[in-house]
Design a protein around this motif. Structure first.
Motif, mmCIF file in Angstrom:
data_model
loop_
_atom_site.group_PDB
_atom_site.id
_atom_site.type_symbol
_atom_site.label_atom_id
_atom_site.label_comp_id
_atom_site.label_asym_id
_atom_site.label_seq_id
_atom_site.Cartn_x
_atom_site.Cartn_y
_atom_site.Cartn_z
ATOM 1 N N GLY A 170 75.142 14.073 59.968
ATOM 2 C CA GLY A 170 74.165 15.170 60.501
ATOM 3 C C GLY A 170 73.303 14.511 61.845
ATOM 4 N N TYR A 171 72.005 15.103 61.984
ATOM 5 C CA TYR A 171 71.606 15.182 63.222
ATOM 6 C C TYR A 171 69.921 14.133 62.263
ATOM 7 N N PRO A 172 69.704 14.167 63.124
ATOM 8 C CA PRO A 172 68.477 13.566 62.848
ATOM 9 C C PRO A 172 66.699 14.799 62.703
ATOM 10 N N ARG A 173 65.587 14.406 61.848
ATOM 11 C CA ARG A 173 64.273 15.277 62.070
ATOM 12 C C ARG A 173 63.432 14.835 63.822
ATOM 13 N N PHE A 174 63.203 15.900 64.431
ATOM 14 C CA PHE A 174 62.450 14.383 65.626
ATOM 15 C C PHE A 174 61.727 14.134 65.387
ATOM 16 N N TYR A 175 60.879 14.693 64.443
ATOM 17 C CA TYR A 175 59.167 14.632 64.818
ATOM 18 C C TYR A 175 59.057 13.549 63.428
ATOM 19 N N LYS A 176 57.782 13.403 63.801
ATOM 20 C CA LYS A 176 56.648 12.806 62.135
ATOM 21 C C LYS A 176 55.469 14.008 62.432
ATOM 22 N N LEU A 177 55.676 14.528 61.934
ATOM 23 C CA LEU A 177 54.333 15.784 61.880
ATOM 24 C C LEU A 177 53.224 14.136 61.787
ATOM 25 N N SER A 178 51.317 15.217 61.868
ATOM 26 C CA SER A 178 50.513 14.582 61.800
ATOM 27 C C SER A 178 50.305 13.141 62.706
ATOM 28 N N GLY A 179 51.364 12.377 63.330
ATOM 29 C CA GLY A 179 51.889 11.782 63.841
ATOM 30 C C GLY A 179 51.033 11.025 65.282
ATOM 31 N N SER A 180 51.512 10.492 65.830
ATOM 32 C CA SER A 180 50.415 9.715 66.867
ATOM 33 C C SER A 180 50.975 10.679 68.212
ATOM 34 N N CYS A 181 51.327 11.504 68.846
ATOM 35 C CA CYS A 181 51.951 12.807 69.721
ATOM 36 C C CYS A 181 50.128 13.278 69.986
ATOM 37 N N ILE A 182 49.938 12.903 71.398
ATOM 38 C CA ILE A 182 48.430 13.786 71.307
ATOM 39 C C ILE A 182 48.291 15.189 72.532
ATOM 40 N N ALA A 183 49.600 14.996 73.256
ATOM 41 C CA ALA A 183 50.171 15.937 74.050
ATOM 42 C C ALA A 183 51.755 16.616 73.747
ATOM 43 N N GLY A 184 52.035 17.332 74.331
ATOM 44 C CA GLY A 184 53.660 18.031 73.936
ATOM 45 C C GLY A 184 53.834 19.222 73.071
ATOM 46 N N LEU A 185 54.434 19.111 72.332
ATOM 47 C CA LEU A 185 54.859 20.209 71.379
ATOM 48 C C LEU A 185 53.746 20.235 70.669
ATOM 49 N N THR A 186 53.315 21.645 69.664
ATOM 50 C CA THR A 186 52.141 21.843 68.931
ATOM 51 C C THR A 186 52.591 21.534 67.467
ATOM 52 N N GLU A 187 51.697 21.158 66.793
ATOM 53 C CA GLU A 187 52.625 20.625 65.571
ATOM 54 C C GLU A 187 53.404 21.889 65.076
ATOM 55 N N THR A 188 53.164 22.962 65.183
ATOM 56 C CA THR A 188 53.229 24.371 64.598
ATOM 57 C C THR A 188 55.047 24.476 65.216
ATOM 58 N N GLU A 189 55.277 24.140 66.431
ATOM 59 C CA GLU A 189 56.901 24.155 66.754
ATOM 60 C C GLU A 189 57.223 22.692 66.320
ATOM 61 N N ARG A 190 56.980 21.471 66.433
ATOM 62 C CA ARG A 190 57.200 20.537 65.618
ATOM 63 C C ARG A 190 57.172 20.561 64.377
ATOM 64 N N GLY A 191 57.581 21.372 63.735
ATOM 65 C CA GLY A 191 57.438 21.542 62.450
ATOM 66 C C GLY A 191 58.428 22.508 62.321
ATOM 67 N N SER A 192 58.727 23.254 63.096
ATOM 68 C CA SER A 192 59.741 24.595 62.949
ATOM 69 C C SER A 192 61.082 23.669 63.264
ATOM 70 N N ILE A 193 60.770 22.943 64.335
ATOM 71 C CA ILE A 193 62.196 22.677 64.888
ATOM 72 C C ILE A 193 62.726 20.996 63.835
ATOM 73 N N ASN A 194 62.047 20.265 63.131
ATOM 74 C CA ASN A 194 62.195 19.978 61.690
ATOM 75 C C ASN A 194 62.664 20.745 60.865
ATOM 76 N N ASN A 195 62.433 21.310 60.666
ATOM 77 C CA ASN A 195 62.722 22.037 59.672
ATOM 78 C C ASN A 195 64.484 22.955 60.186
ATOM 79 N N ALA A 196 64.650 23.607 60.775
ATOM 80 C CA ALA A 196 65.659 23.723 61.526
ATOM 81 C C ALA A 196 66.853 22.907 60.962
ATOM 82 N N SER A 197 66.236 21.297 62.331
ATOM 83 C CA SER A 197 67.495 20.346 61.650
ATOM 84 C C SER A 197 67.965 20.358 59.811
ATOM 85 N N ASP A 198 66.777 20.661 59.080
ATOM 86 C CA ASP A 198 66.920 20.050 57.836
ATOM 87 C C ASP A 198 68.331 21.490 57.253
ATOM 88 N N VAL A 199 67.811 22.653 58.430
ATOM 89 C CA VAL A 199 68.787 23.869 57.624
ATOM 90 C C VAL A 199 70.232 23.720 57.948
#
Length: 264
Positions: A170-199
């Motif tokens: 399979g493929y990894p989840r890309f993001y640790k939510l509530s992680g150390s990133c202070i810029a880039g994608l929003t938490e909503t975007e990161r969560g959506s991408i992780n959910n897609a990986s799970d699907v």
């Protein structure tokens, strides 16, 4: 009959029963005829050290198939995974590496069928709403068109390598939510991408099981090493751009390799 003889007899009968049912037993590593199929996650894009013969397929000596082969010395090793491969291009361009003598196959495929690269480009460059909509489109493809494409690919693998033990990774989840990133994608975007990986992983696991193949998730191996974890085994947006959102060399050696080795 000694206990050792009894156990040997039971093992022999079990293997015979598996053969009669058409179930491929796991390959013996040292004697395996191993073929590595798939997309950039198998070819090793992002891991560097690409072989000159592989050209734009970008097959890396740091990729998990190459590492497994070096460690286990199979009787033959064909590494044909290619960057950008879809289920259709694996079927049309890679399955010729399989034969009736093939005993072990690994494959990653499906991410490019649902536009993985376009999803990430959209999310990096456009609004949160546009990102989430694009992810949802990909999820719809995973649930509707991808299963049939996987079934077709897996049937082609089984037809050409009827005795092989086939491992779908399979493929990894890309993001640790509530992680150390202070810029880039929003938490909503990161969560959506992780959910897609799970699907996607769920679809791969189900189709692999229905084909009689073994599915091996890499999510556990990459947990704690996602983007925003502070110790990422995955490239973020990178130069060269092809590395972006692909495993680093350590992601291949400490993520994909153990996931494959545990079931090969």
């Amino acid at each position: 009959m000694s206990v050792r003889t009894f156990r040997a007899s039971v093992f022999t009968l079990a293997i015979a029963a598996a053969a009669a049912l058409g179930i491929a037993a796991p390959a013996s590593a040292a004697g395996a005829d191993y073929v590595a199929l798939g997309d950039s996650y198998s070819s090793g894009v992002g891991a560097g050290s690409y072989t000159s013969e592989s050209g734009n397929c970008m097959r890396s000596t740091n990729a998990y198939p190459y590492l497994w082969s070096n460690a286990n010395n199979p009787s033959s090793f064909k590494f044909v995974a290619c960057s950008g491969a879809t289920t259709a291009s694996v079927a049309s361009g890679q399955l010729s590496a399989l034969t009736s003598s093939t005993t072990l196959v690994s494959v990653t495929a499906g991410g490019n069928d649902v536009g993985f690269a376009d999803v990430m480009q959209t999310c990096v460059l456009q609004s949160e709403a546009t990102c989430v909509n694009r992810v949802n489109t990909a999820v719809s493809q995973m649930q509707n068109s991808l299963p049939g494409a996987l079934d077709s690919l897996y049937a082609g693998i089984r037809s050409r390598a009827p005795q092989a033990h086939v491992v779908v990774l399979g493929y990894p989840r890309f993001y640790k939510l509530s992680g150390s990133c202070i810029a880039g994608l929003t938490e909503t975007e990161r969560g959506s991408i992780n959910n897609a990986s799970d699907v996607l992983n769920g679809v791969l696991a189900k189709r692999a099981a229905d084909a009689g193949f073994t599915f091996s998730s890499v999510v556990d191996e990459f947990t704690g090493h996602e983007l925003c974890s502070g110790d990422a085994w995955i490239h973020s947006v990178s130069i060269p751009i092809t590395n972006s959102y692909h495993p680093k060399a350590i992601g291949q050696s400490n993520g994909y390799l153990p996931a494959f080795r545990s079931v090969a």
